[in-house]
Write a protein that holds these residues in place. Structure first.
Motif, PDB file in Angstrom:
ATOM      1  N   SER A  29       2.550   4.407  -0.936  1.00 15.70           N
ATOM      2  CA  SER A  29       2.780   5.252  -1.903  1.00 15.70           C
ATOM      3  C   SER A  29       3.818   5.582  -3.268  1.00 15.70           C
ATOM      4  O   SER A  29       5.132   5.087  -1.936  1.00 15.70           O
ATOM      5  CB  SER A  29       2.038   6.631  -1.740  1.00 15.70           C
ATOM      6  OG  SER A  29       2.006   7.126  -2.527  1.00 15.70           O
ATOM      7  N   ASP A  67      -0.215   7.610   5.272  1.00 18.85           N
ATOM      8  CA  ASP A  67       0.239   8.237   5.142  1.00 18.85           C
ATOM      9  C   ASP A  67       1.974   8.612   5.384  1.00 18.85           C
ATOM     10  O   ASP A  67       2.333   9.039   4.485  1.00 18.85           O
ATOM     11  CB  ASP A  67      -0.110   9.893   4.155  1.00 18.85           C
ATOM     12  CG  ASP A  67      -0.215  10.630   5.594  1.00 18.85           C
ATOM     13  OD1 ASP A  67      -0.462  10.531   6.300  1.00 18.85           O
ATOM     14  OD2 ASP A  67       0.349  11.819   5.408  1.00 18.85           O
ATOM     15  N   GLU A  93       5.137   8.002   0.966  1.00 22.45           N
ATOM     16  CA  GLU A  93       4.150   8.339   2.150  1.00 22.45           C
ATOM     17  C   GLU A  93       3.979   6.235   2.203  1.00 22.45           C
ATOM     18  O   GLU A  93       3.728   5.749   1.125  1.00 22.45           O
ATOM     19  CB  GLU A  93       3.151   8.573   1.624  1.00 22.45           C
ATOM     20  CG  GLU A  93       3.539  10.385   1.258  1.00 22.45           C
ATOM     21  CD  GLU A  93       2.463  10.555   0.882  1.00 22.45           C
ATOM     22  OE1 GLU A  93       1.231  10.066   0.246  1.00 22.45           O
ATOM     23  OE2 GLU A  93       2.373  12.149   0.532  1.00 22.45           O
ATOM     24  N   GLY A  94       3.899   6.444   3.479  1.00 24.20           N
ATOM     25  CA  GLY A  94       3.414   4.687   4.264  1.00 24.20           C
ATOM     26  C   GLY A  94       4.065   3.793   4.227  1.00 24.20           C
ATOM     27  O   GLY A  94       3.378   2.480   4.365  1.00 24.20           O
ATOM     28  N   ARG A 126      -2.517   6.829  10.605  1.00 22.62           N
ATOM     29  CA  ARG A 126      -2.424   8.083   9.247  1.00 22.62           C
ATOM     30  C   ARG A 126      -0.726   7.302   8.653  1.00 22.62           C
ATOM     31  O   ARG A 126       0.843   7.541   8.392  1.00 22.62           O
ATOM     32  CB  ARG A 126      -0.677   8.805  10.155  1.00 22.62           C
ATOM     33  CG  ARG A 126      -1.196  10.594  10.992  1.00 22.62           C
ATOM     34  CD  ARG A 126      -1.817  11.295  10.326  1.00 22.62           C
ATOM     35  NE  ARG A 126      -0.346  11.167   8.968  1.00 22.62           N
ATOM     36  CZ  ARG A 126       0.692  11.692   9.022  1.00 22.62           C
ATOM     37  NH1 ARG A 126       1.028  13.130  10.218  1.00 22.62           N
ATOM     38  NH2 ARG A 126       1.109  12.210   8.211  1.00 22.62           N
ATOM     39  N   ASN A 163       0.169   3.623  11.394  1.00 29.70           N
ATOM     40  CA  ASN A 163       0.392   3.699   9.924  1.00 29.70           C
ATOM     41  C   ASN A 163      -1.107   3.314  10.086  1.00 29.70           C
ATOM     42  O   ASN A 163      -2.128   4.271   8.422  1.00 29.70           O
ATOM     43  CB  ASN A 163       0.876   2.491   8.435  1.00 29.70           C
ATOM     44  CG  ASN A 163       1.786   2.740   9.122  1.00 29.70           C
ATOM     45  OD1 ASN A 163       3.063   2.038   9.317  1.00 29.70           O
ATOM     46  ND2 ASN A 163       2.530   3.728   7.966  1.00 29.70           N
ATOM     47  N   ALA A 212       7.149  10.982   0.358  1.00 27.79           N
ATOM     48  CA  ALA A 212       7.612  12.003   2.097  1.00 27.79           C
ATOM     49  C   ALA A 212       8.737  12.875   2.080  1.00 27.79           C
ATOM     50  O   ALA A 212       8.072  13.843   2.705  1.00 27.79           O
ATOM     51  CB  ALA A 212       6.566  11.176   2.984  1.00 27.79           C
ATOM     52  N   ARG A 225       4.508   8.365  -3.905  1.00 25.98           N
ATOM     53  CA  ARG A 225       4.929   9.723  -4.309  1.00 25.98           C
ATOM     54  C   ARG A 225       5.911   9.827  -2.988  1.00 25.98           C
ATOM     55  O   ARG A 225       5.549   9.025  -2.037  1.00 25.98           O
ATOM     56  CB  ARG A 225       3.733  10.334  -2.801  1.00 25.98           C
ATOM     57  CG  ARG A 225       1.921  10.588  -4.313  1.00 25.98           C
ATOM     58  CD  ARG A 225       1.557  11.607  -4.149  1.00 25.98           C
ATOM     59  NE  ARG A 225       1.038  10.657  -2.827  1.00 25.98           N
ATOM     60  CZ  ARG A 225      -0.381  10.681  -2.573  1.00 25.98           C
ATOM     61  NH1 ARG A 225      -1.438   9.546  -4.282  1.00 25.98           N
ATOM     62  NH2 ARG A 225      -0.148  10.052  -1.926  1.00 25.98           N
ATOM     63  N   LYS A 242       1.059  -1.510   0.168  1.00 23.39           N
ATOM     64  CA  LYS A 242      -0.047  -0.188  -0.103  1.00 23.39           C
ATOM     65  C   LYS A 242       0.910   1.276  -0.030  1.00 23.39           C
ATOM     66  O   LYS A 242       0.442   2.027  -0.232  1.00 23.39           O
ATOM     67  CB  LYS A 242      -0.648  -0.160   1.628  1.00 23.39           C
ATOM     68  CG  LYS A 242      -1.838  -1.613   1.343  1.00 23.39           C
ATOM     69  CD  LYS A 242      -2.855  -1.059   2.524  1.00 23.39           C
ATOM     70  CE  LYS A 242      -4.114  -1.839   2.211  1.00 23.39           C
ATOM     71  NZ  LYS A 242      -5.051  -1.613   3.309  1.00 23.39           N
ATOM     72  N   LYS A 256       5.238  14.446   8.292  1.00 19.07           N
ATOM     73  CA  LYS A 256       5.803  14.250   7.300  1.00 19.07           C
ATOM     74  C   LYS A 256       5.711  12.433   7.823  1.00 19.07           C
ATOM     75  O   LYS A 256       6.808  11.022   7.106  1.00 19.07           O
ATOM     76  CB  LYS A 256       6.375  13.933   5.744  1.00 19.07           C
ATOM     77  CG  LYS A 256       5.209  15.600   5.749  1.00 19.07           C
ATOM     78  CD  LYS A 256       3.675  15.132   5.109  1.00 19.07           C
ATOM     79  CE  LYS A 256       3.328  16.099   4.440  1.00 19.07           C
ATOM     80  NZ  LYS A 256       1.913  15.335   3.699  1.00 19.07           N
TER      81      LYS A 256
END
Length: 393
Positions: free
Chosen positions: A189, A332, A225-226, A330, A327, A193, A191, A187, A300
């Motif tokens: 990301s 992300d 992220e994550g 949050r 997690n 962080a 992207r 899961k 973050k």
């Protein structure tokens, strides 16, 4: 969670102090805007204090308590009158063990409400007639392992839909109960962080180009992220300095929170970063998880230092719960956990999607979700920075 399974009569039961009432109040706030709370054992003021702690609006609740009243039939009649008068969207009936343990009383309680109702009882309630009548039956329990608390909600029966799981872990913290879902490394990301500013920890150009070729979305090393990264470092001052250098580079890229159980890192952190020292014992209970929430806030990146102490004192299971809790709260959040003076082990591998071993001037990528094309590095100290240079060994 699909709350349609709570649309009928739900009985939540278990020992005292397991979080039954907190769960029921939170669920009630999700089911309706006007909630009738009827309590048999707690004063109104105590219930209001619990609502404040859980972050729930007190003006949404109509609270009635029936303490020190022995006439059960009269109490049931009054509850019925209050229910008609208040016309709530949902009802919480706290303390069903107060009523007689017979089918007649259970039937009377079950028939009063034609809106979603959440009844709360102590352990014997699971074997009483009301448990057989309930549309949804949930057993709440807790266990203590190596001094750490674990809470569980088990769905034993459901007539009105499929429960989210046969059993859920949860923690009761300020702001309301948090359901703790098992983390899935898939899961994470892609992207970033945070990216390494590459001032204190520098991957030489050769390594950066190789990574960019393998993962075009990453121009330089960073934390998605994550994601969860584990760094297993040595116990020497150079290893602590390297961990601090990583922390400070990430802190310059994104808001970062430092949470540490070992003071060693304090004298090596030379940058402005939010930090908190927390004892391992504190992390054994929900209050410690609440402290983690306060420490991380809207950061973050959570930089967790001294996690070997958590594993040593409380066990790998507790570390997993702490990470899963963060997690779940949050999704992300990117987590970098540092273990000092221990070797990475298989029991820890599946908690992270990237694992590094860094010690004695060498660094090895043991596991990587990014598919690092370079797995072995020499670590050289130059002009106050740590340079990661690809190595064939």
């Amino acid at each position: 969670m699909d709350i349609s399974v709570f649309s009928g009569f739900t009985l939540i039961y278990g020992p005292p102090g397991t979080g039954k009432t907190s769960l029921a109040l939170r669920l009630a706030s999700m089911l309706g805007k006007k909630i009738l709370y009827v309590g048999m054992y707690e004063h109104k003021e105590k219930v209001e204090a619990k609502l404040d702690y859980l972050g729930l609006r007190k003006d949404a609740f109509r609270i009635y308590d029936f303490l020190n009243i022995s006439e059960h039939e009269a109490v049931l009649e009054m509850i019925g009158e209050i229910y008609v008068k208040e016309a709530p969207d949902v009802v919480v009936l706290d303390g069903v063990n107060y009523f007689p343990d017979d089918r007649e009383a259970a039937s009377a309680i079950y028939r009063i409400f034609d809106v979603p109702a959440l009844a709360i009882g102590e352990e014997p309630a699971g074997e009483r007639p009301l448990a057989y009548m309930a549309d949804l039956l949930i057993e709440v329990r807790q266990e203590f392992l190596r001094g750490a608390r674990y809470r569980y909600a088990r769905f034993l029966k459901s007539r009105l839909g499929q429960p989210p799981a046969s059993e859920l872990r949860f923690a009761v913290v300020r702001g309301g109960p948090v359901l703790i879902e098992p983390w899935d490394e898939g899961k994470a990301s892609f992207r970033p962080a945070a990216s390494l500013a590459m001032r204190r920890v520098v991957f030489v150009e050769e390594a950066v180009k190789a990574l960019a070729a393998a993962r075009q979305e990453y121009a330089r090393p960073g934390l998605p992220e994550g994601s969860r990264v584990a760094d297993f470092v040595g116990q020497g001052p150079e290893d602590a300095a390297l961990a601090a250098a990583l922390l400070c580079d990430y802190a310059e890229s994104a808001k970062t929170a430092l949470v540490y159980t070992n003071k060693t890192i304090e004298r090596f952190v030379k940058c402005d970063v939010g930090r908190i020292l927390i004892s391992v014992d504190a992390l054994s209970d929900d209050k410690g998880l609440e402290t983690l929430m306060d420490a991380v806030g809207d950061a973050k990146v959570a930089f967790l230092y001294g996690m070997e102490q958590v594993v040593s004192r409380l066990g790998a299971r507790r570390l997993r719960l702490i990470l899963d809790f963060l997690n779940s709260w949050r999704p992300d959040l990117a987590i970098l956990a540092v273990f000092s003076g221990v070797e990475p082990s298989p029991r820890l591998f599946d908690m992270f999607n990237t694992v590094w071993r860094i010690e004695g001037g060498r660094a090895e990528v043991v596991k990587s979700m990014l598919g690092w094309p370079v797995r072995h590095f020499k670590v050289e100290r130059r002009e106050g920075a740590f340079y990661f240079v690809p190595s064939s060994i």
